[in-house]
Write a protein that holds these residues in place. Structure first.
Motif, short mmCIF file in Angstrom:
data_model
loop_
_atom_site.label_atom_id
_atom_site.label_comp_id
_atom_site.label_asym_id
_atom_site.label_seq_id
_atom_site.Cartn_x
_atom_site.Cartn_y
_atom_site.Cartn_z
N ASP A 95 0.89 -1.12 -0.11
CA ASP A 95 0.11 -0.03 0.01
C ASP A 95 0.80 1.22 0.01
O ASP A 95 0.48 2.16 -0.48
CB ASP A 95 -0.95 0.12 1.21
N ARG A 153 -14.67 4.00 -1.98
CA ARG A 153 -14.06 5.43 -1.89
C ARG A 153 -13.11 5.36 -3.15
O ARG A 153 -12.39 4.32 -3.38
CB ARG A 153 -13.18 5.59 -0.52
N VAL A 154 -13.02 6.43 -3.84
CA VAL A 154 -12.17 6.36 -4.97
C VAL A 154 -10.58 6.29 -4.67
O VAL A 154 -9.76 5.45 -5.15
CB VAL A 154 -12.46 7.94 -5.84
N GLU A 155 -10.34 7.00 -3.41
CA GLU A 155 -8.78 6.68 -3.05
C GLU A 155 -8.45 5.23 -2.40
O GLU A 155 -7.58 4.89 -3.01
CB GLU A 155 -8.52 7.80 -1.89
N ASP A 156 -9.41 4.51 -2.23
CA ASP A 156 -9.30 3.37 -1.85
C ASP A 156 -9.03 2.19 -2.99
O ASP A 156 -7.98 1.63 -3.11
CB ASP A 156 -10.39 2.54 -0.89
N TYR A 213 -8.12 3.51 -5.91
CA TYR A 213 -6.88 3.95 -6.64
C TYR A 213 -5.39 3.35 -6.05
O TYR A 213 -4.58 2.61 -6.59
CB TYR A 213 -6.80 5.20 -6.58
N ARG A 214 -5.59 3.05 -4.61
CA ARG A 214 -4.58 2.49 -3.87
C ARG A 214 -4.44 0.83 -4.26
O ARG A 214 -3.50 0.38 -4.51
CB ARG A 214 -4.91 2.58 -2.44
N ARG A 225 -3.15 0.49 -7.89
CA ARG A 225 -1.74 0.80 -7.95
C ARG A 225 -0.48 -0.16 -7.40
O ARG A 225 0.26 -0.03 -7.34
CB ARG A 225 -1.35 2.44 -7.51
N TYR A 248 -3.24 9.55 -12.17
CA TYR A 248 -4.88 9.57 -11.49
C TYR A 248 -5.53 10.15 -12.44
O TYR A 248 -6.77 10.00 -12.32
CB TYR A 248 -4.26 10.52 -10.09
N GLU A 249 -5.38 11.18 -13.10
CA GLU A 249 -6.41 11.55 -14.11
C GLU A 249 -6.89 10.65 -15.14
O GLU A 249 -8.04 10.58 -15.42
CB GLU A 249 -5.73 12.93 -14.85
N ILE A 291 -9.60 8.77 -13.16
CA ILE A 291 -10.85 9.46 -13.00
C ILE A 291 -11.55 9.70 -14.37
O ILE A 291 -12.68 9.43 -14.17
CB ILE A 291 -10.42 10.77 -12.59
N GLY A 326 -16.37 11.62 -3.65
CA GLY A 326 -15.29 10.87 -3.93
C GLY A 326 -15.76 9.20 -3.71
O GLY A 326 -14.83 8.40 -3.22
#
Length: 891
Positions: free
Chosen positions: A237, A450-453, A455-456, A459, A469-470, A473, A502
Motif C-alpha cells: 500500500d 471510496r475513489v482513493e481506496d 486507486y490504492r 496501484r 490519477y487523471e 478519474i 469521492g
C-alpha cells in the motif's frame, strides 16, 4: 540469498532431509518413497515457500516445478486435516492460462492426494478428504452449485473465471481464506492483457482476504526474472515493492541444438528440390527418434509439413502414416484432445504444431524437437526445444531447419545466444485502460467504494503501478455516463460516481450479469467474408490479416489475385487483379515478429562478419567459428559466408566502404521493371519496431508525394514502394524522435488496424457488449457499433477507450519505444545512415525485404526464380572485382 529492493535470488540449496523435516509426516513419507532426490527448483524453493515467502520459479519443462508449487500447501492441508481444522473453504488457488493445463493439474494432483490418503488409512488414520476442483467457463451450473455446497480446498481456474467468482455473492466468501496463490505459465500471462487483468484480480483478492497470501509463480525460460517477479507480487500500500525470492533454475537441463540446411546452395537449387530435401531431412529425423515434435511458424505451414511427411511415409515406409498428426488452434477441441491423448500414449511418431504446444501441458515423452524456419526469439527457441527430454537428467535436443539465408543467419545467432544464456526481454503492457474499466465495474459490484481506496488497490498491481490519477478519474467518468452524448448510441453508465464525495458504486440490477457475461480480454475472432464489389462471394480471410490491409493492397485467395477496396463490418470488398502480383503474402498475419534484442545481436554479427572479410580473415577460420559458436552444419556455414561475401563485393562495386550493422543503416533505392522505386531501409531491429518506423515514414512520404506509398515490412528492414514516376523524398532523419508518436497516431487513424483494435478495446472496456442479458451479439454487430462510436469519440483526446486503442497499437502491437530509440541514435550520430545510388538490382540483403512486397505462397516458385535472377545480376556486377581481389590476395 543475494538481492535488491525486495527481490532476492535463492542461493542456498536445501537437502532432501531438511525439506522432509518441515513436511507433514504423511506427506514426507510419501515423498521419500516416491522421489530419490530433490530437483534443482525444489532444492531452492521449498523452504522459502514453507517460510511463507513469495517465490518465482523459472526452470525448464520436466524439472518438477508443479510439485514444487503444491508440496508445502499439501503438507499444511494434511496438517490441518489431521488436527480437524480443515474447513469447507478455499485455501489454495491455482491459476493458469490454459484450460487443458488446468485439467492436467487436476489429474496430476489426483495421484498424491489419493496415495497420501491410502498411506494414512494403512496406518489406521481417519482424515477428511482434501478436495480439488477445476472451475472454468466449461463448468456446468450443477457443478458450480456443488462447489458452493462442498467447496474445494484447492481451486484450479483461469484468470477470467477468477474475475467472475470475485463478484459471485456466495462463492466469493469462500475465497477469504486463500493462503497460497499459484500462477502457472506466468511468462505467457505477463506478456498480454490477460496478465494485467489477473494482476488486478489478485489485488482485489488481497483486499478480500484482508491479509497477504503466498504467491508462487511458475515460469519457463524468461528474462528479466526481476520484472516477472515484480509482476507476480506487485507492491505494498505504501508503494514499496513486495518481497519475492527468485529461483533461477533456467539452465538446469543440458541442451543440444544444431542448425541445418538441407542443401549447400540455397540460391541455385530449384525450389522444388530445396523443399523436397527439407521434407527428406525431417523424415529422417522422425525415423531416427521415438517421438519428434516439429514446430512451424504458421498453421498453413503445419498442414503442409504433415501432408508431405505422410506422402513420404507412404512412399518410403518405415513409419505408419497415421502416426503423424497436426495440432494447431484452428483444429476443433475434440481433434486436439485426441491428438494429445495419442501423444501421451506413445502412439505418435511425429506431431507438427504452430504455437499450440509451446506451453506446459503434459504431452508425454518427446526425444527431439525440430523447428522449421526461425522461432524469432531466443526465449521461444529454448521453450520449444525444452519440450524434449522431459526428465531432468535428459538432454533437450533441437534441430533447426532453415531454407533461407536470412533465416540461417538469424537462427545461427539465436542458437549462439541461447548457449550464452542471453534471453530476449519480455514486454509487459502498462496501464491498459480497457482492463482497468472492466475491473472498476467489478469493484463497484462488490461494494460502494471510496475513489482513493480503489486507486490504492489498483496501484498495487505492477501493470498499473504508474497509473496517472487523471486517467483513473477519466475511466470513472466514462463508466458513469459522464460522456452523455454516448447515450444516444446505447452506451449507458455501468456505475454511479460522485466526484464531490469521492465514491462510486454499481448502477442497475443487471450490472453483475453484464460483467459476468462480458469479462475477459481475449477478443472474439471470426473470419471475414470477402466479396467482390458486385457482391460475389470469393472466400474468407482472418481478421488479423484484414488489419494489415490498406486500399490498393493485393493478395491471393483461392489461387487468384484480388485488390482490397474497403471493409464494412465483417465483410471485405475486393476487385479482381488477376494480371498483377500480390503485395501481401496470405500468411503474413500469422508470422511471429523477431525480437528487438535478438535483432540487435544479428546486426552486431553483421558488423563482425564484414570486419573479418575486410581484414582478409581466412574463410576456414570463419567457418570454424560458425560451427563451434553457432552450431551450424557445413551447408549452413557455406551459405552464410557466401551470403556476406556477395553483399560485401556488391557494396564495394558501388564504391561503398561502410556495411550494414548495428552502427550503420544502409538505405538503397531500386528501380523495378514496372518503373517503381523501392526505397529499402536496412533497419535490423525486428518487425514491431520496423512497423512503427515504416508507418511514420510512409505517412510523411504520402503527404509529400500526394500519392499512396506502399510498405513492405520485414524483420530485417522495410521498403517504401513509390508509384511509377514518383521520387522518394523522405529519409529517417525527417522523423524527429519526439514527434514520432503524434505522426503514428495520424498515420493509423483511418486504417483497418485502428477500426478493429478499437472494437477489441471497446468490448474489453464494456463500451460494446459481446453478450447482453444472455444474448450473444454477433461480431459483425460489435464491429458496426465500434465503427460508429469511433467517429463519435475521436474528438475527445482523453477518452479512455480511444487513448487505450492508440496505446495498444503503438506499444503492444508496434514498438514505438524502440523505434524512438533508433531515431535518437541517428539524431545523435551514434548510428550512421549510408545511401546507395539508384540501383537496377537490389542488394543481396534486400531480397527478402523487396519480396515481402511481391510474394505469396502460391508464387513460391516465382520467388525463388526472382532471387536467382537478382543473384545473377549481382554476380555479373561483382565478378570482375572478386577476380581482381583474389588475384591480389594470391600475389
Amino acid at each position: 540469498m543475494s538481492g535488491r529492493e525486495g527481490l532476492v535470488y535463492a542461493t542456498r540449496e536445501y537437502t532432501k532431509e531438511e525439506v522432509l523435516r518441515v513436511l507433514n509426516s504423511l506427506v514426507a513419507e510419501w515423498f521419500d518413497r516416491k522421489f530419490r532426490d530433490l530437483t534443482p527448483p525444489q532444492r531452492l524453493a521449498l523452504i522459502p515457500i514453507h517460510e511463507g515467502r513469495n517465490v518465482l520459479v523459472s526452470s525448464p519443462t520436466g524439472t518438477g516445478k508443479t510439485l514444487t508449487a503444491f508440496l508445502i500447501a499439501l503438507s499444511e492441508l494434511f496438517d490441518m486435516a489431521q488436527r480437524g481444522e480443515l474447513e469447507d473453504t478455499v485455501y489454495v488457488l491455482y491459476v493458469s492460462p490454459l484450460r487443458a493445463l488446468n485439467n492436467d493439474i487436476y489429474r496430476n494432483l489426483e495421484e498424491p492426494l489419493s496415495e497420501i490418503r491410502e498411506l494414512a488409512e494403512s496406518k489406521g488414520l481417519e482424515i477428511p478428504e482434501i478436495r480439488h476442483v477445476v472451475r472454468t467457463g466449461d463448468t456446468t451450473t450443477t457443478q458450480r452449485q456443488n462447489m458452493l455446497r462442498k467447496p474445494p480446498h484447492i481451486l484450479i481456474t483461469t484468470p477470467e473465471t477468477l474475475a467472475i467468482i470475485l463478484v459471485a455473492p456466495k462463492f466469493r466468501e469462500k475465497l477469504r481464506t486463500v493462503r497460497w496463490v499459484i500462477v502457472d505459465e506466468v511468462h505467457s500471462l505477463a506478456e498480454s492483457k490477460r496478465g494485467s487483468h489477473l494482476s488486478l484480480s489478485l489485488e482485489r483478492l488481497r483486499e478480500l482476504t484482508g491479509r497477504e497470501f503466498v504467491r508462487i509463480g511458475l515460469s519457463a525460460t524468461i528474462n528479466p526474472l526481476e520484472e516477472v517477479a515484480r509482476f507476480l507480487v506487485g507492491y505494498n500500500d505504501d508503494g514499496t515493492p513486495r518481497e519475492c525470492v527468485i529461483v533461477d533454475a533456467r539452465y538446469a537441463k543440458r541442451k543440444s541444438i544444431r542448425v541445418v540446411s538441407p542443401v549447400s546452395d540455397l540460391i541455385h537449387t530449384p525450389a522444388q528440390e530445396v523443399t523436397q530435401a527439407m521434407y527428406d531431412l525431417l523424415f529422417d529425423v522422425v525415423k531416427k527418434h521415438r517421438t519428434t515434435l516439429i514446430f512451424t511458424n504458421t498453421r498453413s505451414g503445419t498442414e503442409r509439413v504433415v501432408f508431405h511427411l505422410k506422402m513420404l511415409a507412404r512412399k518410403k515406409g518405415g513409419i505408419p502414416e497415421d502416426s503423424i498428426a497436426a495440432h494447431h488452434s484452428s483444429l476443433s477441441r475434440g481433434v486436439r484432445l485426441d491428438v494429445e491423448e495419442k501423444l501421451k500414449g506413445g502412439e505418435l511418431k511425429a506431431i507438427v504444431s504452430s504455437t499450440s504446444l509451446e506451453l506446459g501441458i503434459d504431452i508425454g515423452y518427446i526425444d527431439v524437437v525440430a523447428q522449421v524456419g526461425s522461432p524469432k526469439s531466443v526465449t521461444r527457441c529454448l521453450q520449444r526445444i525444452g519440450r524434449s527430454g522431459h526428465r531432468l537428467h535428459e538432454t533437450s535436443k533441437g534441430v533447426m531447419v532453415c531454407v533461407d539465408r536470412d533465416d540461417l543467419v538469424e537462427v545461427a545467432i539465436m542458437v549462439r545466444e541461447a548457449y550464452r544464456h542471453h534471453l530476449d526481454k519480455i514486454h509487459i503492457p502498462r496501464n491498459p485502460l480497457d482492463v482497468l474499466a472492466q475491473h472498476v465495474v467489478g469493484m463497484a459490484i462488490e461494494s460502494k467504494m471510496r475513489v482513493e481506496d480503489a486507486y490504492r488497490i489498483i496501484r498495487r498491481s505492477y501493470s498499473f503501478h504508474e497509473l496517472p490519477y487523471e486517467d483513473f478519474i477519466n475511466v470513472l467518468k466514462y463508466l458513469s455516463g459522464g460522456y452523455s452524448e454516448l447515450e444516444s448510441y446505447k452506451v449507458y453508465g455501468k456505475i454511479w460516481f460522485d466526484p464531490e464525495e469521492g465514491v462510486f458504486g454499481r448502477r442497475g440490477k443487471y450490472a453483475r450479469v453484464i460483467y459476468a457475461l462480458n469479462v475477459g480480454t481475449i477478443p472474439d475472432e471470426v473470419s471475414v467474408k470477402v466479396l467482390t464489389l458486385d457482391r460475389k462471394y470469393v472466400g474468407n480471410i482472418e481478421e488479423e490479416f484484414l488489419e494489415r490491409l490498406f486500399p490498393g493492397d493485393r493478395f491471393v485467395l483461392g489461387g487468384k489475385v484480388y485488390e482490397f477496396v474497403k471493409s464494412d463490418g465483417m465483410v471485405a470488398f475486393v476487385k479482381p487483379a488477376f494480371e498483377q502480383k500480390p503485395t501481401i503474402p496470405a500468411w503474413f498475419s500469422e508470422m511471429l515478429p523477431l525480437s528487438y534484442d535478438l535483432a540487435l545481436k544479428i546486426a552486431e554479427f553483421r558488423g563482425q562478419m564484414f570486419r573479418w572479410i575486410e581484414s582478409g580473415k581466412d574463410p576456414e577460420e570463419i567457418r570454424e567459428y560458425l560451427k563451434r559458436e553457432c552450431k551450424v552444419d557445413d551447408n549452413s556455414a557455406e551459405a552464410i559466408i557466401g551470403y556476406f561475401l556477395e553483399m560485401f563485393y556488391f557494396l564495394r562495386s558501388l564504391g561503398i566502404r561502410e556495411y550494414p550493422s548495428d552502427r550503420v543503416i544502409l538505405v538503397e533505392k531500386w528501380l523495378d521493371e514496372q518503373g517503381r522505386i523501392h526505397h529499402v531501409f536496412h533497419t535490423l531491429v525486428g518487425r514491431r519496431t520496423n512497423d512503427a518506423l515504416s508507418h511514420a515514414l510512409a505517412y510523411l512520404a504520402t503527404k509529400k508525394a500526394g500519392a499512396n506509398i506502399g510498405i513492405a515490412l520485414h524483420d530485417n528492414g522495410f521498403a517504401l514502394v513509390y508509384p511509377r514516376g514518383v521520387e522518394p523524398q523522405v529519409t529517417l532523419k525527417d522523423v524527429k524522435p519526439e514527434e514520432l508518436e503524434e505522426i503514428l497516431k495520424k498515420a493509423i487513424f483511418n486504417t483497418e488496424l485502428m477500426r478493429r483494435r478499437f472494437r477489441h478495446v471497446a468490448t474489453r472496456g464494456l463500451m460494446v457488449l459481446r453478450n447482453y442479458k444472455g444474448h450473444e451479439i454477433s461480431v459483425e454487430k460489435q464491429q458496426m457499433s465500434a465503427s460508429t462510436l469511433l467517429k463519435v469519440v475521436k474528438r475527445w483526446e482523453d477518452f479512455p477507450i480511444l487513448k487505450e486503442t492508440y496505446r495498444e497499437i503503438l506499444e503492444d502491437y508496434m514498438d514505438v519505444h524502440h523505434a524512438r530509440e533508433v531515431l535518437e541514435k541517428i539524431h545523435r550520430g551514434e548510428v550512421r545512415v549510408v545511401e546507395t545510388p539508384l540501383l537496377d538490382t537490389p542488394s543481396p540483403f534486400a531480397y527478402n525485404i523487396v519480396l515481402e512486397g511481391l510474394s505469396d505462397v502460391v508464387l513460391m516458385e516465382d520467388k525463388r526464380a526472382l532471387i536467382a535472377r537478382f543473384h545473377e545480376q549481382v554476380m555479373r556486377r561483382v565478378a570482375d572485382l572478386m577476380k581482381r581481389e583474389s588475384t591480389r590476395a594470391a600475389t
